[in-house]
Motif scaffolding. Structure first.
Motif, mmCIF file in Angstrom:
data_model
loop_
_atom_site.group_PDB
_atom_site.id
_atom_site.type_symbol
_atom_site.label_atom_id
_atom_site.label_comp_id
_atom_site.label_asym_id
_atom_site.label_seq_id
_atom_site.Cartn_x
_atom_site.Cartn_y
_atom_site.Cartn_z
ATOM 1 N N ARG A 144 -21.840 45.585 39.978
ATOM 2 C CA ARG A 144 -23.247 45.829 39.679
ATOM 3 C C ARG A 144 -23.358 46.879 38.581
ATOM 4 O O ARG A 144 -22.398 47.587 38.268
ATOM 5 N N GLU A 145 -24.535 47.002 38.029
ATOM 6 C CA GLU A 145 -24.793 47.992 36.988
ATOM 7 C C GLU A 145 -24.394 49.378 37.482
ATOM 8 O O GLU A 145 -24.702 49.770 38.607
ATOM 9 N N GLY A 146 -23.672 50.101 36.635
ATOM 10 C CA GLY A 146 -23.217 51.448 36.978
ATOM 11 C C GLY A 146 -21.815 51.489 37.568
ATOM 12 O O GLY A 146 -21.220 52.555 37.657
ATOM 13 N N ASP A 147 -21.286 50.341 37.987
ATOM 14 C CA ASP A 147 -19.920 50.301 38.509
ATOM 15 C C ASP A 147 -18.921 50.541 37.380
ATOM 16 O O ASP A 147 -19.213 50.314 36.213
ATOM 17 N N ILE A 148 -17.736 51.001 37.753
ATOM 18 C CA ILE A 148 -16.645 51.185 36.798
ATOM 19 C C ILE A 148 -15.466 50.351 37.283
ATOM 20 O O ILE A 148 -15.051 50.460 38.435
ATOM 21 N N VAL A 149 -14.934 49.533 36.396
ATOM 22 C CA VAL A 149 -13.759 48.729 36.709
ATOM 23 C C VAL A 149 -12.559 49.404 36.073
ATOM 24 O O VAL A 149 -12.519 49.607 34.866
ATOM 25 N N ARG A 150 -11.591 49.782 36.901
ATOM 26 C CA ARG A 150 -10.361 50.411 36.393
ATOM 27 C C ARG A 150 -9.254 49.378 36.398
ATOM 28 O O ARG A 150 -9.047 48.683 37.387
ATOM 29 N N VAL A 151 -8.544 49.309 35.285
ATOM 30 C CA VAL A 151 -7.493 48.313 35.121
ATOM 31 C C VAL A 151 -6.228 49.008 34.655
ATOM 32 O O VAL A 151 -6.272 49.840 33.748
ATOM 33 N N LYS A 152 -5.114 48.672 35.280
ATOM 34 C CA LYS A 152 -3.843 49.264 34.879
ATOM 35 C C LYS A 152 -3.513 48.901 33.441
ATOM 36 O O LYS A 152 -3.119 49.744 32.655
ATOM 37 N N SER A 153 -3.691 47.630 33.092
ATOM 38 C CA SER A 153 -3.383 47.154 31.754
ATOM 39 C C SER A 153 -4.185 45.880 31.492
ATOM 40 O O SER A 153 -4.326 45.058 32.401
ATOM 41 N N PRO A 154 -4.720 45.697 30.282
ATOM 42 C CA PRO A 154 -5.523 44.500 30.004
ATOM 43 C C PRO A 154 -4.781 43.193 30.265
ATOM 44 O O PRO A 154 -5.387 42.211 30.657
ATOM 45 N N ASP A 155 -3.460 43.182 30.097
ATOM 46 C CA ASP A 155 -2.718 41.945 30.324
ATOM 47 C C ASP A 155 -2.686 41.552 31.797
ATOM 48 O O ASP A 155 -2.284 40.447 32.138
ATOM 49 N N ARG A 156 -3.134 42.435 32.673
ATOM 50 C CA ARG A 156 -3.239 42.102 34.092
ATOM 51 C C ARG A 156 -4.483 41.260 34.388
ATOM 52 O O ARG A 156 -4.574 40.641 35.429
ATOM 53 N N LEU A 157 -5.431 41.264 33.482
ATOM 54 C CA LEU A 157 -6.681 40.536 33.695
ATOM 55 C C LEU A 157 -6.687 39.158 33.070
ATOM 56 O O LEU A 157 -7.111 38.191 33.693
ATOM 57 N N VAL A 158 -6.283 39.086 31.817
ATOM 58 C CA VAL A 158 -6.411 37.845 31.059
ATOM 59 C C VAL A 158 -5.162 37.597 30.225
ATOM 60 O O VAL A 158 -4.320 38.474 30.080
#
Length: 61
Positions: free
Chosen positions: A18-32
């Motif tokens: 939702r608006e205001g949430d923060i998505v933390r990702v170890k590395s972009p290659d983990r997503l796409v």
């Protein structure tokens, strides 16, 4: 929508955030799998008002 088939968990996250949430990702290659898909995902998150934060964004040598 992203060109590649989204993983079930990623699709759930996109629906859930939702608006205001923060998505933390170890590395972009983990997503796409491609830069194009990463940009499309970032656009989706921005449209929902979600911020993203990468933990490791430096390129490896």
């Amino acid at each position: 929508m992203l060109r590649v088939q989204l993983g079930v968990r990623l699709a759930e996250m996109i629906t859930y955030v939702r608006e205001g949430d923060i998505v933390r990702v170890k590395s972009p290659d983990r997503l796409v799998r491609s830069t194009r898909d990463l940009l499309a995902l970032v656009e989706q998150l921005q449209a929902k008002g979600v911020r993203r934060r990468g933990v490791r964004l430096a390129l490896r040598r």
